[in-house]
Design an enzyme around this catalytic site. Structure first.
Site, PDB file in Angstrom:
ATOM      1  N   TRP A 168       9.547  15.188   2.368  1.00 28.21           N
ATOM      2  CA  TRP A 168       8.528  16.093   2.917  1.00 28.21           C
ATOM      3  C   TRP A 168       7.905  15.507   4.180  1.00 28.21           C
ATOM      4  O   TRP A 168       7.556  16.248   5.109  1.00 28.21           O
ATOM      5  CB  TRP A 168       7.463  16.430   1.867  1.00 28.21           C
ATOM      6  CG  TRP A 168       6.571  15.282   1.457  1.00 28.21           C
ATOM      7  CD1 TRP A 168       6.807  14.368   0.472  1.00 28.21           C
ATOM      8  CD2 TRP A 168       5.297  14.917   2.019  1.00 28.21           C
ATOM      9  NE1 TRP A 168       5.777  13.463   0.391  1.00 28.21           N
ATOM     10  CE2 TRP A 168       4.838  13.778   1.322  1.00 28.21           C
ATOM     11  CE3 TRP A 168       4.504  15.428   3.044  1.00 28.21           C
ATOM     12  CZ2 TRP A 168       3.617  13.148   1.611  1.00 28.21           C
ATOM     13  CZ3 TRP A 168       3.289  14.803   3.334  1.00 28.21           C
ATOM     14  CH2 TRP A 168       2.860  13.682   2.615  1.00 28.21           C
ATOM     15  N   LYS A 200      -3.951  19.205  -0.012  1.00 31.07           N
ATOM     16  CA  LYS A 200      -5.074  19.385  -0.939  1.00 31.07           C
ATOM     17  C   LYS A 200      -6.198  20.221  -0.307  1.00 31.07           C
ATOM     18  O   LYS A 200      -7.089  20.680  -0.985  1.00 31.07           O
ATOM     19  CB  LYS A 200      -5.643  18.020  -1.353  1.00 31.07           C
ATOM     20  CG  LYS A 200      -4.728  17.246  -2.295  1.00 31.07           C
ATOM     21  CD  LYS A 200      -5.487  16.219  -3.102  1.00 31.07           C
ATOM     22  CE  LYS A 200      -5.727  14.934  -2.371  1.00 31.07           C
ATOM     23  NZ  LYS A 200      -4.586  14.030  -2.284  1.00 31.07           N
ATOM     24  N   HIS A 261      -4.313   4.280   1.236  1.00 29.65           N
ATOM     25  CA  HIS A 261      -4.238   3.997  -0.198  1.00 29.65           C
ATOM     26  C   HIS A 261      -3.346   2.795  -0.446  1.00 29.65           C
ATOM     27  O   HIS A 261      -2.310   2.654   0.183  1.00 29.65           O
ATOM     28  CB  HIS A 261      -3.598   5.182  -0.944  1.00 29.65           C
ATOM     29  CG  HIS A 261      -4.560   6.259  -1.287  1.00 29.65           C
ATOM     30  ND1 HIS A 261      -4.165   7.549  -1.534  1.00 29.65           N
ATOM     31  CD2 HIS A 261      -5.910   6.240  -1.468  1.00 29.65           C
ATOM     32  CE1 HIS A 261      -5.222   8.283  -1.830  1.00 29.65           C
ATOM     33  NE2 HIS A 261      -6.290   7.518  -1.787  1.00 29.65           N
ATOM     34  N   TYR A 262      -3.765   1.972  -1.409  1.00 34.20           N
ATOM     35  CA  TYR A 262      -2.850   0.978  -1.944  1.00 34.20           C
ATOM     36  C   TYR A 262      -3.031   0.957  -3.453  1.00 34.20           C
ATOM     37  O   TYR A 262      -4.156   0.766  -3.905  1.00 34.20           O
ATOM     38  CB  TYR A 262      -3.088  -0.417  -1.374  1.00 34.20           C
ATOM     39  CG  TYR A 262      -1.905  -1.302  -1.677  1.00 34.20           C
ATOM     40  CD1 TYR A 262      -0.718  -1.162  -0.973  1.00 34.20           C
ATOM     41  CD2 TYR A 262      -1.968  -2.245  -2.697  1.00 34.20           C
ATOM     42  CE1 TYR A 262       0.387  -1.943  -1.283  1.00 34.20           C
ATOM     43  CE2 TYR A 262      -0.858  -3.019  -2.998  1.00 34.20           C
ATOM     44  CZ  TYR A 262       0.310  -2.867  -2.286  1.00 34.20           C
ATOM     45  OH  TYR A 262       1.411  -3.624  -2.587  1.00 34.20           O
ATOM     46  N   TYR A 266       3.418   7.757  -1.698  1.00 36.23           N
ATOM     47  CA  TYR A 266       4.547   7.950  -0.783  1.00 36.23           C
ATOM     48  C   TYR A 266       4.594   6.774   0.189  1.00 36.23           C
ATOM     49  O   TYR A 266       3.626   6.557   0.940  1.00 36.23           O
ATOM     50  CB  TYR A 266       4.396   9.280  -0.030  1.00 36.23           C
ATOM     51  CG  TYR A 266       4.248  10.445  -0.993  1.00 36.23           C
ATOM     52  CD1 TYR A 266       5.366  11.013  -1.592  1.00 36.23           C
ATOM     53  CD2 TYR A 266       2.990  10.926  -1.335  1.00 36.23           C
ATOM     54  CE1 TYR A 266       5.236  12.049  -2.499  1.00 36.23           C
ATOM     55  CE2 TYR A 266       2.844  11.963  -2.248  1.00 36.23           C
ATOM     56  CZ  TYR A 266       3.970  12.520  -2.831  1.00 36.23           C
ATOM     57  OH  TYR A 266       3.834  13.539  -3.736  1.00 36.23           O
ATOM     58  N   TYR A 267       5.708   6.039   0.153  1.00 44.54           N
ATOM     59  CA  TYR A 267       5.791   4.797   0.920  1.00 44.54           C
ATOM     60  C   TYR A 267       6.303   5.035   2.337  1.00 44.54           C
ATOM     61  O   TYR A 267       7.382   4.585   2.705  1.00 44.54           O
ATOM     62  CB  TYR A 267       6.632   3.764   0.156  1.00 44.54           C
ATOM     63  CG  TYR A 267       5.893   3.256  -1.067  1.00 44.54           C
ATOM     64  CD1 TYR A 267       5.072   2.133  -0.990  1.00 44.54           C
ATOM     65  CD2 TYR A 267       5.962   3.936  -2.272  1.00 44.54           C
ATOM     66  CE1 TYR A 267       4.361   1.685  -2.092  1.00 44.54           C
ATOM     67  CE2 TYR A 267       5.255   3.499  -3.381  1.00 44.54           C
ATOM     68  CZ  TYR A 267       4.455   2.374  -3.279  1.00 44.54           C
ATOM     69  OH  TYR A 267       3.744   1.941  -4.364  1.00 44.54           O
ATOM     70  N   HIS A 268       5.521   5.740   3.094  1.00 44.09           N
ATOM     71  CA  HIS A 268       5.729   5.922   4.538  1.00 44.09           C
ATOM     72  C   HIS A 268       4.312   5.904   5.086  1.00 44.09           C
ATOM     73  O   HIS A 268       3.480   6.732   4.673  1.00 44.09           O
ATOM     74  CB  HIS A 268       6.403   7.266   4.830  1.00 44.09           C
ATOM     75  CG  HIS A 268       6.523   7.547   6.296  1.00 44.09           C
ATOM     76  ND1 HIS A 268       7.729   7.603   6.957  1.00 44.09           N
ATOM     77  CD2 HIS A 268       5.562   7.787   7.234  1.00 44.09           C
ATOM     78  CE1 HIS A 268       7.508   7.854   8.235  1.00 44.09           C
ATOM     79  NE2 HIS A 268       6.200   7.971   8.434  1.00 44.09           N
ATOM     80  N   HIS A 270       0.762   6.294   6.195  1.00 45.02           N
ATOM     81  CA  HIS A 270      -0.077   7.431   6.578  1.00 45.02           C
ATOM     82  C   HIS A 270      -1.540   7.065   6.333  1.00 45.02           C
ATOM     83  O   HIS A 270      -1.843   6.207   5.502  1.00 45.02           O
ATOM     84  CB  HIS A 270       0.319   8.686   5.791  1.00 45.02           C
ATOM     85  CG  HIS A 270       0.265   8.495   4.302  1.00 45.02           C
ATOM     86  ND1 HIS A 270       1.320   7.992   3.585  1.00 45.02           N
ATOM     87  CD2 HIS A 270      -0.716   8.722   3.413  1.00 45.02           C
ATOM     88  CE1 HIS A 270       1.004   7.921   2.312  1.00 45.02           C
ATOM     89  NE2 HIS A 270      -0.248   8.356   2.177  1.00 45.02           N
ATOM     90  N   HIS A 272      -5.517   8.583   5.617  1.00 48.45           N
ATOM     91  CA  HIS A 272      -6.276   9.728   5.107  1.00 48.45           C
ATOM     92  C   HIS A 272      -7.577   9.859   5.918  1.00 48.45           C
ATOM     93  O   HIS A 272      -8.303   8.876   6.079  1.00 48.45           O
ATOM     94  CB  HIS A 272      -6.656   9.508   3.636  1.00 48.45           C
ATOM     95  CG  HIS A 272      -5.477   9.293   2.734  1.00 48.45           C
ATOM     96  ND1 HIS A 272      -5.092  10.203   1.781  1.00 48.45           N
ATOM     97  CD2 HIS A 272      -4.583   8.263   2.646  1.00 48.45           C
ATOM     98  CE1 HIS A 272      -4.024   9.748   1.133  1.00 48.45           C
ATOM     99  NE2 HIS A 272      -3.704   8.567   1.641  1.00 48.45           N
TER     100      HIS A 272
HETATM  101  P1  M7G Z   1      -0.702   8.922  -0.992  1.00 46.69           P
HETATM  102  O1  M7G Z   1      -1.757   7.897  -0.798  1.00 46.69           O
HETATM  103  O2  M7G Z   1       0.717   8.486  -0.729  1.00 46.69           O
HETATM  104  O3  M7G Z   1      -0.694   9.480  -2.453  1.00 46.69           O
HETATM  105  O4  M7G Z   1      -1.096  10.134  -0.068  1.00 46.69           O
HETATM  106  P2  M7G Z   1      -1.667  10.363  -3.341  1.00 46.69           P
HETATM  107  O5  M7G Z   1      -1.012  11.737  -3.374  1.00 46.69           O
HETATM  108  O6  M7G Z   1      -1.571   9.723  -4.694  1.00 46.69           O
HETATM  109  O7  M7G Z   1      -3.001  10.334  -2.727  1.00 46.69           O
HETATM  110  C1  M7G Z   1      -0.232  11.170   0.244  1.00 46.69           C
HETATM  111  C2  M7G Z   1      -1.064  12.341   0.726  1.00 46.69           C
HETATM  112  O8  M7G Z   1      -0.198  13.349   1.185  1.00 46.69           O
HETATM  113  C3  M7G Z   1      -1.904  12.950  -0.417  1.00 46.69           C
HETATM  114  O9  M7G Z   1      -3.245  13.086   0.002  1.00 46.69           O
HETATM  115  C4  M7G Z   1      -1.201  14.281  -0.702  1.00 46.69           C
HETATM  116  O10 M7G Z   1      -2.108  15.299  -1.096  1.00 46.69           O
HETATM  117  C5  M7G Z   1      -0.569  14.610   0.632  1.00 46.69           C
HETATM  118  N1  M7G Z   1       0.668  15.385   0.505  1.00 46.69           N
HETATM  119  C6  M7G Z   1       1.642  15.219  -0.414  1.00 46.69           C
HETATM  120  N2  M7G Z   1       2.644  16.104  -0.171  1.00 46.69           N
HETATM  121  C7  M7G Z   1       3.866  16.197  -0.966  1.00 46.69           C
HETATM  122  C8  M7G Z   1       2.306  16.844   0.921  1.00 46.69           C
HETATM  123  C9  M7G Z   1       2.978  17.882   1.652  1.00 46.69           C
HETATM  124  O11 M7G Z   1       4.088  18.336   1.352  1.00 46.69           O
HETATM  125  N3  M7G Z   1       2.309  18.346   2.744  1.00 46.69           N
HETATM  126  C10 M7G Z   1       1.068  17.874   3.111  1.00 46.69           C
HETATM  127  N4  M7G Z   1       0.492  18.420   4.186  1.00 46.69           N
HETATM  128  N5  M7G Z   1       0.432  16.899   2.443  1.00 46.69           N
HETATM  129  C11 M7G Z   1       1.050  16.375   1.344  1.00 46.69           C
END
Ligand code: M7G
Length: 330
Positions: A168, A200, A261-262, A266-268, A270, A272
């Site tokens: 994604w 979210k 976050h740690y 998702y390990y790419h 990003h 918040h």
């Molecule tokens: P994270 O810290 O890897 O994990 O954050 P968490 O989900 O446990 O917080 C990933 C962030 O990407 C989260 O805030 C998710 O709500 C958001 N996210 C996840 N997905 C699969 C999507 C997506 O497909 N589109 C968007 N726009 N955000 C996403």
């Protein structure tokens, strides 16, 4: 009660001072997408069969359900959305009131609003893996302690085999998905990133603003990989992210909680961006690392995140927790 700046409707972003990138994003939003102009689509949930309720909260007004959509495992999240100040006049004028009880100066009612005020934010993960089901299940969690060596010998091998797919994320970076939702992009391959609403956030009000900035670089999995080499990237995301959010949503940096976050899901890499005061899931001290602190820590010690013991919560049935147990670390 939230402050007035935060209550400002998102249309306030129509300021003439917007940068070309932000103007472009706004124009695209106007052509579809946000603020009630969503396109109707096929109801993929019409045949949804519930298997179990993973979690629900009367206070947060949400429910996480595991079930099947056309024989495929799915997780569906239903969430009542906040009531917006700018809709109140219409809400009061066009609703029906049913009296529940009256006693002296006190009365309660069931207010039945027109359908457009009754929207339920719905997130669907389909096909959902077992890991998705576990992610949303209500579970006891444990605080883990991970040294730099533990990361190399336990966590890294685990996430390389078991991590969630980041397809994604690549779809966003390659403009194959959510293109019209992009708020800003810096295309530079080294320090560039894409800023867009987290899924979210329904973008109806800034009170619960939630954006994510995703790096174009694909070789940084998480906080653990960061060294002083990445400072220009982190500073660029921090600076530009704050500027764009001020221009577009009228929220100054002093109203933002900007963090990593740690462990992430998702390990790419990003970042918040959430509104201060909004208790976003995962913004607690056991998981969120303020980007401002991350930058300072790397400035004082280039290898800070390679060597430090890091703490994070894991759910009882997380595979990584079992690996720590097997290694005698819990
Ligand atoms: P994270 O810290 O890897 O994990 O954050 P968490 O989900 O446990 O917080 C990933 C962030 O990407 C989260 O805030 C998710 O709500 C958001 N996210 C996840 N997905 C699969 C999507 C997506 O497909 N589109 C968007 N726009 N955000 C996403």
């Amino acid at each position: 009660m939230a402050d007035n700046t935060a209550k400002r409707e998102l249309d306030a972003a129509g300021s003439d001072e917007l940068s070309p990138e932000v103007k472009r994003a706004k124009t695209e939003d106007e052509n579809g997408g946000e603020n009630g102009k969503e396109a109707e689509c096929e109801n993929v949930l019409s045949g949804f069969k519930t298997s179990s309720v993973l979690r629900d909260s009367a206070r947060e007004k949400n429910i996480f359900i595991h079930g099947k959509v056309a024989d495929q495992d799915a997780v569906v999240i239903l969430e009542k959305t906040p009531i917006r100040e700018d809709t109140l006049t219409e809400l009061f004028t066009h609703s029906t009131l049913k009296l529940v009880m009256k006693n002296d100066i006190y009365s309660t009612y069931q207010l039945q609003p027109p359908p457009r005020f009754n929207e339920i934010k719905t997130t669907v993960v389909c096909p959902a893996t077992e890991k998705h089901v576990k992610k949303y299940q209500c579970q006891e969690s444990y605080l883990m302690e991970e040294t730099g060596d533990d990361y190399q010998s336990i966590t890294l091998p685990y996430i390389q085999k078991q991590g969630f797919s980041v397809q994604w994320v690549y779809n966003i970076l390659e403009k194959k998905a959510e293109t019209e939702r992009i708020v800003y992009e810096d295309p530079d391959p080294e320090v560039g990133f894409v800023l867009l609403p987290d899924f979210k956030w329904d973008q109806k009000q800034v009170d619960d603003l939630y954006l994510i900035a995703i790096t174009h670089r694909r070789d940084i999995k998480s906080l653990r990989d960061l060294t002083s080499e990445h400072l220009p990237l982190l500073q660029n995301m921090f600076q530009k992210g704050k500027e764009i959010i001020l221009q577009r949503y009228n929220l100054p940096a002093s109203k933002l909680r900007v963090y990593l976050h740690y462990q992430p899901s998702y390990y790419h890499l990003h970042v918040h961006f959430t509104k201060l005061g909004y208790e976003a899931p995962g913004c607690g001290v056991e998981r969120a690392h303020l980007l401002a602190d991350v930058i300072q820590n790397l400035q004082s010690d280039p290898q800070y995140y390679k060597t430090r013991t890091l703490y994070f919560p894991l759910r009882a049935d997380d595979g990584l927790l079992s690996m720590f147990k097997e290694a005698g670390k819990l």
